[in-house]
Design a protein around this motif. Sequence first.
Motif, PDB file in Angstrom:
ATOM      1  N   ARG A  67     -43.849   2.940  35.361  1.00  0.00           N
ATOM      2  CA  ARG A  67     -43.311   2.884  34.007  1.00  0.00           C
ATOM      3  C   ARG A  67     -42.336   4.029  33.825  1.00  0.00           C
TER       4      ARG A  67
ATOM      5  N   LYS B 124     -40.079   2.259  28.752  1.00  0.00           N
ATOM      6  CA  LYS B 124     -39.794   0.897  29.197  1.00  0.00           C
ATOM      7  C   LYS B 124     -41.068   0.212  29.674  1.00  0.00           C
ATOM      8  N   GLU B 125     -40.895  -1.012  30.154  1.00  0.00           N
ATOM      9  CA  GLU B 125     -42.069  -1.777  30.548  1.00  0.00           C
ATOM     10  C   GLU B 125     -42.649  -1.264  31.848  1.00  0.00           C
ATOM     11  N   ILE B 126     -43.882  -1.618  32.084  1.00  0.00           N
ATOM     12  CA  ILE B 126     -44.536  -1.321  33.356  1.00  0.00           C
ATOM     13  C   ILE B 126     -44.014  -2.350  34.359  1.00  0.00           C
TER      14      ILE B 126
END
Lengths: 113, 111
Positions: A37, A41-43
Motif C-alpha cells: 500500500r 492508495k489501494e492495497i
Amino acid sequence: EAGVTQFPSHSVIEKGQTVTLRCDPISGHDNLYWYRRVMGKEIKFLLHFVKESKQDESGMPNNRFLAERTGGTYSTLKVQPAELEDSGVYFCASSQGLSYGYTFGSGTRLTVV
Amino acid sequence: GQSLEQPSEVTAVEGAIVQINCTYQTSGFYGLSWYQQHDGGAPTFLSYNALDGLEETGRFSSFLSRSDSYGYLLLQELQMKDSASYFCAVRDISNTGKLIFGQGTTLQVKP
C-alpha cells in the motif's frame, strides 16, 4: 495459533540501498501473498506463492524486486536498489487454500529517503 | 480490468450508524469482501458476500447487490475503537486467490 509475522515493522533506508523484508506465514498455509500500500492508495497485489513456487508475480513493479520462499515456509522480498517510489507498507497474507478471508501480517513500513 | 470505488473518508459520532459504500467493475465476480485496518495494524477480514443480500455479524453487516455491482458495510452502535480504514475487495478473475482492493475508507468516530 501464531498469526502472520512480518519483520522488520519499520525500515528507513537511503535511495540505492538494499532492503529485505521477511514474512512468516501461519504454519501449514501453502498460499502466501505479498501486497503493498502506497500512501493513501489501494492495497495492491505483488505476488503469490503456493508452497515454494511462484504462481503469479504479475504485480511485481520491476526487476528490482525479488521474492523467494525457500522450502515453502517463510518468504523474503528484496528490493535492490531501492527507489523513492518504493516507499509504502508491504503486507504479507497467507491461507491454507483459496479463501475469501486471508490472514494478514501487520506489514513492514518502508521509507526510502 | 477490475476496479472498486469507495469514499475516502467518513465521519460519524459514537453510537450512530454509518454505511460505507463500494461499487465495483469486474469482468468476473467471486464475491465481495470487507477488511478493517487500524493504523499500523494488519488488515483484518470482516465479512464476505457471494450472493445478494445482507450478512450480519454482530454490530457489522454487509450487503451485496450483484445486479447493481454495489455493496456496503454497515456499522451500528459505533464505538471509538471502530475508527479505522475499511477496504472492500474482490477476488481477481483468474481466481487464484489474489484480491483487488478499493482505496479504503477512513472512518473517524467522534465522541
